[in-house]
Design an enzyme around this catalytic site. Sequence first.
Site, mmCIF file in Angstrom:
data_model
loop_
_atom_site.group_PDB
_atom_site.id
_atom_site.type_symbol
_atom_site.label_atom_id
_atom_site.label_comp_id
_atom_site.label_asym_id
_atom_site.label_seq_id
_atom_site.Cartn_x
_atom_site.Cartn_y
_atom_site.Cartn_z
ATOM 1 N NE ARG A 94 14.066 6.588 7.154
ATOM 2 C CZ ARG A 94 14.489 7.609 6.590
ATOM 3 N NH1 ARG A 94 15.485 7.469 6.033
ATOM 4 N NH2 ARG A 94 14.098 8.526 6.441
ATOM 5 C CB SER B 246 16.225 14.386 0.358
ATOM 6 O OG SER B 246 16.512 13.136 0.709
ATOM 7 C CG ASN B 247 19.337 13.824 5.895
ATOM 8 O OD1 ASN B 247 19.379 15.042 5.713
ATOM 9 N ND2 ASN B 247 18.925 13.085 6.706
ATOM 10 C CG ASP C 2 11.919 13.030 4.190
ATOM 11 O OD1 ASP C 2 13.183 13.293 3.896
ATOM 12 O OD2 ASP C 2 11.535 11.925 4.494
ATOM 13 C CB ALA C 3 13.483 11.748 -0.648
ATOM 14 C CE1 TYR C 4 15.964 7.565 -1.000
ATOM 15 C CE2 TYR C 4 17.256 9.489 0.065
ATOM 16 C CZ TYR C 4 17.051 8.319 -0.865
ATOM 17 O OH TYR C 4 17.873 8.504 -1.958
#
Length: 228
Positions: free
Chosen positions: A45, A122-123, A9-11
Amino acid sequence: MPVTTCVFDAYGTLFDVAAAARLAAEQPEFPALAKAWPQLAEHWRAKQLNYSWLRAVMGTHTDFWTVTQDALDWSLAKTGLDGDPALRQRLLDLYWELQAYAEVPAMLKTLKDAGLNTAILSNGSPAMLDGAVQSAGIGDVLDDCLSVESVGIFKPDPRVYDLVAARFGCANTAVLFVSSNGWDAAAAAHYGFRTAWVNRAGDPVDRLPATPDTILTDLTGIPALAGV
């Protein structure tokens, strides 16, 4: 089956999502943010995730940049910081330049040097992910950035996790999926991936149908989990 593919995942996992608010708070032209930035970052977030889930359920998909802006606008209003266009723009600009966590470059290089596939799932929209990857200087240790935009729905819809096998031709059991979001790691475990939850905040395990295989406090242990 050995791990051949490490997907992140990124964030919040590779990139510090609080960095935009924290850095903006250091600038003298935004004094109201000095004390409020932790609350703003937390609200931003949380709403970003909430809006992605709600849009998925409602069937009203939009790109993650729109979701990010909507979440920021709500959070600025919640913290009494709305009405300052310069602050809003600065926060959005900084989101394209999020800092990677300190251990990320060396961890990814170790995986790549060992011959493993590495990718982001990722989203985030492709443009957002490209901006973050280039800003962090980790493009040379990633094979791909897989975005939900190619399937038009946010995590944790299984069609998002399908993107990994479609790209790398690997069995689910050969994938180590890593996320800082407990719900994401749980969903990926339910899907069939090996999973690691990077639980930097020390949160309790989510009460969901599946749980992460491993819980870590940062990303330094990922190569060992991958058998490197």
